[in-house]
Design an enzyme around this catalytic site. Structure first.
Site, PDB file in Angstrom:
ATOM      1  CG  ASP A 289      -9.483   8.907  -2.372  1.00  0.00           C
ATOM      2  OD1 ASP A 289     -10.467   8.780  -3.134  1.00  0.00           O
ATOM      3  OD2 ASP A 289      -8.310   8.716  -2.762  1.00  0.00           O
TER       4      ASP A 289
HETATM    5  C1  BGC Z   1      -8.896   7.789  -5.914  1.00  0.00           C
HETATM    6  C2  BGC Z   1      -9.173   9.273  -6.087  1.00  0.00           C
HETATM    7  C3  BGC Z   1     -10.390   9.491  -6.930  1.00  0.00           C
HETATM    8  C4  BGC Z   1     -11.547   8.754  -6.308  1.00  0.00           C
HETATM    9  C5  BGC Z   1     -12.874   8.972  -7.026  1.00  0.00           C
HETATM   10  C6  BGC Z   1     -10.136   7.013  -5.512  1.00  0.00           C
HETATM   11  O1  BGC Z   1      -9.916   5.657  -5.620  1.00  0.00           O
HETATM   12  O2  BGC Z   1      -7.877   7.613  -4.961  1.00  0.00           O
HETATM   13  O3  BGC Z   1      -8.042   9.891  -6.657  1.00  0.00           O
HETATM   14  O4  BGC Z   1     -10.643  10.849  -7.071  1.00  0.00           O
HETATM   15  O5  BGC Z   1     -11.257   7.376  -6.280  1.00  0.00           O
HETATM   16  O6  BGC Z   1     -12.932   8.346  -8.241  1.00  0.00           O
END
Ligand code: BGC
Length: 766
Positions: A289
């Site tokens: 993530d």
């Molecule tokens: C979130 C994810 C997301 C990623 C990309 C993160 O802050 O936890 O769920 O896919 O950002 O945008």
């Protein structure tokens, strides 16, 4: 070359490439393993590490792509993919840098959080799950893929399948609720919708199941917080939806931010290699993530080089935003902290995904501007979204059959969410054009038509506290805070209320009160709106609470005082029309809750499939008993249980039967029930089957969902619904983490919610 490739090349030529060029390329494309091996043999170490790097689009805007830092990195082969850039034109421009300016011309992946639709936006996932309709859910993912792929996107960071039993956690809105069985069905439907049966189709995109693992169990519901869970609970209650998505062929997995068993998921080898690869046989790639690798420094796992090596060793292939791989892996390789095989393996999995998507055959296959113009936010997609949205609404209360309303008389629509199109799509709606969403007031006017006189007043702001409202309306999701005093706002609302025959009170959370980093300790509707609601009730006019929320709320006061409550979640771009369809009876509500609504935040975590304890309260609900498992200041039971939701009609369950009261390990029993529509509307009912394993080698839940069927019944109609139970429905992970069924007595419940006590029993014998 297989048929799929031939078709890909035919399409390729149709989309503007000369036949000559296409056939030349066709010859160049080999079977995947050979193609990828050849390519890798030509890659330098830096180029390999570059493939593992996933930056955000950063400073890229149309026309500026070539001069940005990201562009420079792409040119130098230091980027494997980018995410959250919107538009086929921009993406084509960036892809061009990769395939025309970088040495090996490797195309990029383009990711986005398309988690509940693209421009045509569906209900937030928690709402979508309340449809209990796997075909509709799959269809929503297919439409999302169709639109996203028409606009350059080939990879979505969805499905989000984190089980959560804690409504304080804002991201409960992004998942499918509290139940492993239902969550697994939905995970599968979403993956099938995005990827279809063939990733190389122009309208299929790669899915990414997230957040692996256990993110929904963060302590105290505070986002990104520590998770501490027994393995038996992981396997029985939290892992199944991730596994279901993997079994359905999800091409990628995203690591979660939290720790698992004391090690951050991003650096957790047991999780990423032993469970995901060895036990579940996952063949795709794992991405962190956002900044998951550098965040391990704050977790206390070492410096950037150490945590980057930890992640690669654990089984992570791609580094989202962190640049830990990009800046330290070479050094780690020189110091023998990682191996070249590990790097090669990661590169191979990422190149495999690009190959499966058909990007080597045509890097621009998703960048057809004509498709972008004709396939996004189309009227037919919007119609489907409206239908799906109406099925996600949950009728929580409807005293004296107060709803549906007639399309006549004077209707007052009052509340800060009434004229709030920017909030209708809900959280994580990156691609939505908020301006085009249908507000409640617009939907009511459209569906009521000329027969009704519709009045509007805001009545109150989201909350008295302006600073709170600012936090709750970020990312352009404004509620246009009114600068008038609360007294003035109320006076205007009461004037309108007094002129009307019925009041629709549009209250609850704003879209950004749930979602990432939107944890709450108070689960009530904000006070300014509660005060407005009580003032509206005092007028003596009938009031319908049209509730907006991204999580279960505490609604004890509202349940006691308001005659009708319709929970609408955030129903997407067509929200207003879908809600109006239900309010006026064009659609009969059929949504059922997939998360328990507590009576008090102190009951959290609360879920239907709990254990009995050694001192259960039993049937004494509502009465306190000393030295029993209960509270001195609250009941144990929730306000609205899992599986609950009303209809404008009523359903009667009768004649529950089981084909035999004995079952062998290789046998099956059938359980059937007659469901009759006893009311005055046609309607749909979600018939739910729960099983209780009465004695086990480990303690077992009081009830577990093991089947459901959504059926349509005309008024007066009766249907017999049959479920087959085999050994699979009786299995669970024991204390050695073996997936087994144990001989003994079982109870089977069938009903319209988890609190049904309509049951039969049978015995399982070897
Ligand atoms: C979130 C994810 C997301 C990623 C990309 C993160 O802050 O936890 O769920 O896919 O950002 O945008």
């Amino acid at each position: 070359m297989n048929n799929k490739l031939i078709i890909a090349f035919l399409c390729f030529s149709l989309f503007g490439y000369s036949q000559k060029k296409a056939s030349k390329k066709a010859v160049a494309i080999k079977a995947k393993s050979e193609f990828v091996a050849d390519l890798m043999a030509r890659m330098t170490l830096d180029e390999k590490i570059g493939q593992l790097n996933l930056p955000t689009s950063g400073d890229i805007t149309t026309g500026a792509a070539n001069s940005s830092n990201v562009a420079k990195n792409i040119e130098e082969g230091k980027v494997g993919g980018l995410f959250n850039i919107k538009s086929a034109e921009k993406i084509r421009e960036v892809q061009k840098i990769a395939v025309e300016k970088s040495r090996l011309k490797i195309p990029l992946l383009f990711g986005m959080d398309v988690i509940h639709g693209y421009e045509t936006t569906f209900p937030i996932p928690l709402g979508l799950s309340c449809t209990w309709d796997m075909k509709l859910i799959e269809r929503s993912a297919q439409i999302a893929a169709q639109e996203a792929s028409a606009d350059g996107i080939n990879w979505t960071f969805s499905p989000m399948v984190d089980i959560s039993r804690d409504p304080r956690w804002g991201r409960i809105s992004e998942g499918s609720g509290e139940d492993a069985f239902l969550g697994s069905q939905i995970a599968k439907a979403m993956v099938n919708g995005y990827q279809q049966d063939d990733l190389s189709k122009n309208n299929s995109i790669l899915s990414c199941v997230k957040h692996f693992a256990l993110y929904g169990a963060s302590e105290a519901g505070r986002d990104y917080n520590t998770v501490d869970m027994s393995r038996i609970k992981m396997y029985n209650d939290y892992f199944p939806p991730y596994k279901a998505a993997v079994d359905a062929g999800a091409g990628s997995v995203m690591a979660s931010f939290n720790e698992v068993d004391g090690i951050p998921a991003t650096g957790n080898k047991w999780l990423m290699t032993e469970v995901l690869r060895n036990q579940w046989g996952f063949k795709g790639f794992v991405v962190t993530d956002y900044t998951g690798i550098p965040e391990m420094m704050a977790h206390g796992m070492g410096d950037l080089q150490t945590v980057s090596a930890l992640a690669l060793n654990a089984g992570i292939e791609m580094d989202m935003v962190g640049e830990g791989f990009l800046t330290t892996l070479k050094k780690s390789l020189a110091e023998n902290k990682v191996t070249v095989e590990q790097i090669d393996n990661a590169v191979r999995l990422i190149l495999n995904a690009k190959y499966d998507l058909g990007l080597f055959q045509d890097p621009y296959k998703y960048c057809d501007v004509k498709r972008a113009k004709s396939e996004i936010f189309t009227s037919s997609n919007r119609l489907e979204a409206r239908e799906i949205a109406s099925q996600s609404l949950v009728l929580l209360k409807n005293e004296k059959q107060f709803l549906p309303l007639k399309k006549s008389g004077t209707i007052a629509v009052i509340g800060p969410l009434a004229d709030a199109k920017e909030n209708m799509a809900g959280t994580w709606s990156v691609a939505t054009n908020m301006d085009k969403s249908i507000s409640l007031i617009a939907g009511i006017k459209e569906v009521a038509g000329s027969g009704a006189n519709v009045l509007y007043a805001k009545g109150s702001n989201l909350d008295y506290d302006a600073a709170f409202e600012e936090k709750a309306t970020m990312f352009g999701k404004t509620l246009h805070r009114d600068t008038r005093t609360s007294a003035d706002l109320l006076a205007e609302a009461l004037k309108i209320a007094n002129q009307s025959d019925v009041i629709l009170a549009a209250l609850g959370e704003s879209a950004e009160m749930s979602g990432e980093s939107s944890s709450r300790t108070n689960l009530e509707i904000p006070q300014a709106q509660k005060d407005l609601l009580q003032a509206l009730l005092k007028t003596g006019k009938p009031v319908v609470l049209v509730l907006f929320t991204g999580r279960p709320l505490v609604l004890v006061e509202e349940n006691e005082t308001v005659p009708a409550i319709l929970n609408t979640w955030f129903a997407g771009s067509e929200a207003g029309s879908a809600i109006a369809d239900v309010i006026f009876g064009n659609e009969n509500p059929s949504g059922k809750l997939t998360t328990t609504f507590p009576r008090s935040v102190g009951q959290v975590p609360i879920y239907y499939s709990h254990k009995n304890t050694g001192r259960p309260l039993g049937n004494q609900e509502g009465k306190f008993e000393k030295f029993k498992s209960n509270y001195i200041d609250e009941r144990n039971e929730p306000l609205y249980p899992f599986g609950f939701g009303l209809s404008y009609t009523t359903f009667d369950y009768s004649n529950l039967k089981i084909s035999s009261d004995k079952m062998s390990f290789s046998g099956k029993v059938n359980v059937s029930v007659d469901v009759t529509n006893t009311g005055t509307f046609d309607g749909k009912e979600v018939v739910q089957l729960y099983i209780r394993d009465l004695v086990g080698s480990v303690t077992r839940p009081l009830k577990e969902l093991k089947g459901f069927q959504k059926i349509a019944l005309k008024k007066g109609e009766k249907k017999t619904v049959t479920f087959e139970i085999s050994i699979e429905e009786l299995k669970f992970y024991n204390s050695d983490l073996q997936f087994v069924a144990e001989a003994g007595q079982f109870e089977v419940y069938i009903g319209g919610s988890s609190n049904t006590d309509n049951k039969v029993g049978f015995e399982l014998n070897k």
